[in-house]
Design a protein around this motif. Sequence first.
Motif, PDB file in Angstrom:
ATOM      1  N   VAL A 232       0.915  -1.269   0.006  1.00  0.00           N
ATOM      2  CA  VAL A 232      -0.065   0.000   0.345  1.00  0.00           C
ATOM      3  C   VAL A 232       0.921   1.292  -0.044  1.00  0.00           C
ATOM      4  CG1 VAL A 232      -1.591   1.393   1.396  1.00  0.00           C
ATOM      5  CG2 VAL A 232      -1.967  -1.219   1.283  1.00  0.00           C
ATOM      6  N   MET A 233       1.809   1.457   0.956  1.00  0.00           N
ATOM      7  CA  MET A 233       2.595   2.369   0.634  1.00  0.00           C
ATOM      8  C   MET A 233       3.528   2.577  -0.241  1.00  0.00           C
ATOM      9  SD  MET A 233       1.896   3.568   3.736  1.00  0.00           S
ATOM     10  CE  MET A 233       2.778   5.157   3.687  1.00  0.00           C
ATOM     11  N   GLU A 234       4.028   1.536  -1.146  1.00  0.00           N
ATOM     12  CA  GLU A 234       4.561   1.644  -2.067  1.00  0.00           C
ATOM     13  C   GLU A 234       3.853   2.178  -3.325  1.00  0.00           C
ATOM     14  OE1 GLU A 234       6.175  -2.083  -3.508  1.00  0.00           O
ATOM     15  OE2 GLU A 234       7.502  -2.458  -1.664  1.00  0.00           O
ATOM     16  N   ILE A 235       2.725   1.933  -3.425  1.00  0.00           N
ATOM     17  CA  ILE A 235       1.408   2.294  -4.297  1.00  0.00           C
ATOM     18  C   ILE A 235       1.467   3.745  -4.030  1.00  0.00           C
ATOM     19  CG2 ILE A 235      -0.811   2.391  -4.978  1.00  0.00           C
ATOM     20  CD1 ILE A 235      -0.549  -0.755  -4.744  1.00  0.00           C
ATOM     21  N   LEU A 236       1.094   4.201  -2.809  1.00  0.00           N
ATOM     22  CA  LEU A 236       1.036   5.775  -2.588  1.00  0.00           C
ATOM     23  C   LEU A 236       2.286   6.600  -2.702  1.00  0.00           C
ATOM     24  CD1 LEU A 236      -0.929   5.128   0.913  1.00  0.00           C
ATOM     25  CD2 LEU A 236      -1.839   5.801  -1.343  1.00  0.00           C
ATOM     26  N   GLN A 237       3.376   5.936  -2.583  1.00  0.00           N
ATOM     27  CA  GLN A 237       4.592   6.555  -2.893  1.00  0.00           C
ATOM     28  C   GLN A 237       4.699   6.900  -4.321  1.00  0.00           C
ATOM     29  OE1 GLN A 237       6.612   8.397  -0.356  1.00  0.00           O
ATOM     30  NE2 GLN A 237       7.338   9.350  -2.610  1.00  0.00           N
ATOM     31  N   ARG A 238       4.544   5.836  -5.230  1.00  0.00           N
ATOM     32  CA  ARG A 238       4.608   5.953  -6.553  1.00  0.00           C
ATOM     33  C   ARG A 238       3.679   6.881  -7.053  1.00  0.00           C
ATOM     34  NH1 ARG A 238       5.365   0.187  -6.575  1.00  0.00           N
ATOM     35  NH2 ARG A 238       3.293  -0.051  -7.515  1.00  0.00           N
ATOM     36  N   ALA A 239       2.355   7.101  -6.455  1.00  0.00           N
ATOM     37  CA  ALA A 239       1.286   7.916  -6.913  1.00  0.00           C
ATOM     38  C   ALA A 239       1.780   9.475  -6.550  1.00  0.00           C
ATOM     39  CB  ALA A 239      -0.011   7.852  -6.164  1.00  0.00           C
ATOM     40  N   GLU A 240       2.671   9.690  -5.467  1.00  0.00           N
ATOM     41  CA  GLU A 240       3.287  10.674  -4.988  1.00  0.00           C
ATOM     42  C   GLU A 240       4.124  11.262  -5.957  1.00  0.00           C
ATOM     43  OE1 GLU A 240       2.993  12.777  -1.768  1.00  0.00           O
ATOM     44  OE2 GLU A 240       1.307  11.831  -2.081  1.00  0.00           O
ATOM     45  N   ASP A 241       5.143  10.521  -6.476  1.00  0.00           N
ATOM     46  CA  ASP A 241       6.117  10.752  -7.388  1.00  0.00           C
ATOM     47  C   ASP A 241       5.745  11.119  -8.650  1.00  0.00           C
ATOM     48  OD1 ASP A 241       7.923  10.206  -5.344  1.00  0.00           O
ATOM     49  OD2 ASP A 241       8.452   7.944  -6.060  1.00  0.00           O
ATOM     50  N   ASN A 242       4.375  10.519  -9.075  1.00  0.00           N
ATOM     51  CA  ASN A 242       3.897  10.871 -10.139  1.00  0.00           C
ATOM     52  C   ASN A 242       2.981  11.999 -10.446  1.00  0.00           C
ATOM     53  OD1 ASN A 242       4.689   8.674 -12.755  1.00  0.00           O
ATOM     54  ND2 ASN A 242       4.519   7.657 -10.697  1.00  0.00           N
ATOM     55  N   GLY A 243       2.606  12.659  -9.222  1.00  0.00           N
ATOM     56  CA  GLY A 243       1.936  13.921  -9.072  1.00  0.00           C
ATOM     57  C   GLY A 243       0.319  13.530  -9.195  1.00  0.00           C
ATOM     58  N   TYR A 244       0.137  12.213  -8.741  1.00  0.00           N
ATOM     59  CA  TYR A 244      -1.353  12.007  -8.339  1.00  0.00           C
ATOM     60  C   TYR A 244      -2.061  12.350  -7.061  1.00  0.00           C
ATOM     61  CZ  TYR A 244      -0.303   8.542 -12.117  1.00  0.00           C
ATOM     62  OH  TYR A 244       0.170   7.976 -13.332  1.00  0.00           O
ATOM     63  N   VAL A 245      -3.204  12.401  -7.010  1.00  0.00           N
ATOM     64  CA  VAL A 245      -4.017  13.063  -5.700  1.00  0.00           C
ATOM     65  C   VAL A 245      -4.596  11.926  -5.090  1.00  0.00           C
ATOM     66  CG1 VAL A 245      -5.738  14.486  -5.079  1.00  0.00           C
ATOM     67  CG2 VAL A 245      -4.328  15.018  -7.128  1.00  0.00           C
ATOM     68  N   HIS A 246      -4.332  11.816  -3.864  1.00  0.00           N
ATOM     69  CA  HIS A 246      -4.952  10.928  -2.932  1.00  0.00           C
ATOM     70  C   HIS A 246      -6.525  11.302  -2.621  1.00  0.00           C
ATOM     71  CE1 HIS A 246      -1.159   9.337  -2.805  1.00  0.00           C
ATOM     72  NE2 HIS A 246      -0.613  10.174  -1.720  1.00  0.00           N
ATOM     73  N   GLN A 247      -7.165  10.625  -3.054  1.00  0.00           N
ATOM     74  CA  GLN A 247      -8.956  10.922  -2.620  1.00  0.00           C
ATOM     75  C   GLN A 247      -9.816   9.691  -2.075  1.00  0.00           C
ATOM     76  OE1 GLN A 247     -10.988  13.773  -5.287  1.00  0.00           O
ATOM     77  NE2 GLN A 247     -10.529  12.303  -6.626  1.00  0.00           N
ATOM     78  N   ILE A 248     -10.376   9.756  -0.869  1.00  0.00           N
ATOM     79  CA  ILE A 248     -11.218   8.672  -0.319  1.00  0.00           C
ATOM     80  C   ILE A 248     -12.868   9.146  -0.837  1.00  0.00           C
ATOM     81  CG2 ILE A 248      -9.563   8.492   1.528  1.00  0.00           C
ATOM     82  CD1 ILE A 248     -11.367  10.371   3.080  1.00  0.00           C
ATOM     83  N   THR A 249     -13.483   8.214  -0.652  1.00  0.00           N
ATOM     84  CA  THR A 249     -15.003   8.162  -0.952  1.00  0.00           C
ATOM     85  C   THR A 249     -15.584   8.914   0.287  1.00  0.00           C
ATOM     86  OG1 THR A 249     -15.230   5.865   0.138  1.00  0.00           O
ATOM     87  CG2 THR A 249     -15.152   6.136  -2.390  1.00  0.00           C
ATOM     88  N   ASN A 250     -16.694   9.766   0.018  1.00  0.00           N
ATOM     89  CA  ASN A 250     -17.212  10.645   0.824  1.00  0.00           C
ATOM     90  C   ASN A 250     -18.651   9.879   1.072  1.00  0.00           C
ATOM     91  OD1 ASN A 250     -15.906  12.626   1.405  1.00  0.00           O
ATOM     92  ND2 ASN A 250     -16.853  13.962  -0.154  1.00  0.00           N
ATOM     93  N   ILE A 251     -19.083   9.069   0.491  1.00  0.00           N
ATOM     94  CA  ILE A 251     -20.658   8.773   0.372  1.00  0.00           C
ATOM     95  C   ILE A 251     -21.090   8.254   1.790  1.00  0.00           C
ATOM     96  CG2 ILE A 251     -20.165   6.441  -0.485  1.00  0.00           C
ATOM     97  CD1 ILE A 251     -22.530   6.859  -1.970  1.00  0.00           C
ATOM     98  N   ASP A 252     -20.125   7.442   2.505  1.00  0.00           N
ATOM     99  CA  ASP A 252     -20.715   6.854   3.652  1.00  0.00           C
ATOM    100  C   ASP A 252     -20.394   7.751   5.131  1.00  0.00           C
ATOM    101  OD1 ASP A 252     -21.713   4.337   2.413  1.00  0.00           O
ATOM    102  OD2 ASP A 252     -19.465   3.864   2.120  1.00  0.00           O
ATOM    103  N   GLY A 253     -20.097   8.885   4.926  1.00  0.00           N
ATOM    104  CA  GLY A 253     -20.167   9.822   6.095  1.00  0.00           C
ATOM    105  C   GLY A 253     -18.411   9.822   6.665  1.00  0.00           C
ATOM    106  N   GLU A 254     -18.380  10.374   7.709  1.00  0.00           N
ATOM    107  CA  GLU A 254     -17.122  10.569   8.334  1.00  0.00           C
ATOM    108  C   GLU A 254     -16.286   9.353   8.840  1.00  0.00           C
ATOM    109  OE1 GLU A 254     -17.341  13.433  11.497  1.00  0.00           O
ATOM    110  OE2 GLU A 254     -17.769  15.163  10.132  1.00  0.00           O
TER     111      GLU A 254
END
Length: 501
Positions: A232-254
């Motif tokens: 998971v952390m490897e994927i997130l780091q590669r996403a960081e390196d490529n300028g991607y944006v982390h987003q989470i789903t809003n639909i089910d509340g906080e």
Amino acid sequence: MAEARELILKLGQKITDRIGVKVTTEDPEYWGLACVITDEMAEVALAMKVRVPATAQWIAKRCKKSVERTEELLQEMSVIGLIEYNWENEDHHKQYVLPMFVPGCAEFMMMNAKQVEEHPELADFFEQMARLPLEKVTPMVPQGGAGIGMHVIPVEKAIPSSQESASIEHISYWLNKYKDKYAVGACSCRRQQRVRGEGTGDLEDDLCIGVGDMADYLVETGKGRYIDYDEVMEILQRAEDNGYVHQITNIDGEEKIFAICNCAIGVCNGLRTSQLFNTPNMSRSAYRASVTKENCVACGRCVEYCPSGAARLGQKLCTKNGEIEYPVQELPDETKWGRDKWSVDYRDKNQINCYDTGTAPCKASCPAHLPVQGYIKMASQGKYLDALKLIKTENPFPAVCGAICNRRCEDACTRGRVDQAVAIDEIKKFIAEQELHAKTRYIPPMLNYSGKPFQEKIAVIGAGPAGMSAAFYLKKMGYPVTVFEKEKRPGGMLMNGIPSF
């Protein structure tokens, strides 16, 4: 024209969240379902309540089918992507859920690769169901999305440790909440864009991370595979390196999410809600980026990386009247918002480098568009390698450029209006000289989403400046490159050597 299937019409009407729409056979709610859903499946789905978990026994009783047949159909519908399931109850029994289209079944259908290849119309179905329901309501959405669409979470390392912040905004909060229950699958948006012929070349697999029960759903329906915390952390780091944006789903509340997405500009339907409709509130995090003016050197890197187009450059002129005041983003809560306020060409304009007032004249005048102010500031602080790295983002061969530069930047330097221009070329030559020594040479790391070299080989014909530059950037992206040159010595008339690839 085929006769309308009444059960599919009813199901499309049941799931849609478009306001005031009577679904017809011309609507995506109908044809998007009709291509993959049988009437018998529709009977089962119509017996369910939207976004209300139910057991197979309860559903079987409502649709008047045997429990065995109902479970068979529910499993088929889960693989197709029409429904999802969870175990979120006291005794942890399996429950089935009929979601809305987006976020929901339109995305899940796109994650079934074989199905999408057989029914490419699903790409249009997903695109429209991610856009149409929001056309009327988007201007009314408050900051953070209010449970609609997706919600940007900040890069945790960018939040100062001295600043107190709600842990719910951090990626680690969600990873800890769903500990050891992660799966990764294909990105529905990237796949949609590719199938529609609008792809950016981004890899679509192994990008979207399902957590909790969604992880089990992805794996059991063939849409993903389990991964551990490290991956998971490897994927997130590669996403960081490529300028991607982390987003989470809003639909089910906080306190609940079902996915962490790593979204790309001009591709993501979630980011599009704020970009197309020009309403930042749709994606906005609880945190806002700000610029410390005394430290900013207008190098432009933040502008080029910011996925929402929030950052812009503007001239900082050396005049007695001070700096120019920059424009402010117009918001829908301050004025009437219609189609005239939308940014329909947001993919082209999202990362425009500067306001109409322009960026630094030295940078604008440079044929290579080098971030002049940035590398000069770094050089003044003794950060020569950092300055070299910054230069090489735009110019792979700074030593060559430094030797033959015609100093347009100095001609445009506004310091010359006060006394004399900054000696930009001499500074650049000094920094570029670091490239000639092995100890201080900077070779950029390979950078692509997969984190490993591609298998496809690329040949570059001609080892002149253009060919060598192409080879440089291709290698940086992870492609094996071979350069062919008929002359004994590569580099053409302007270059004296060849760097290592």
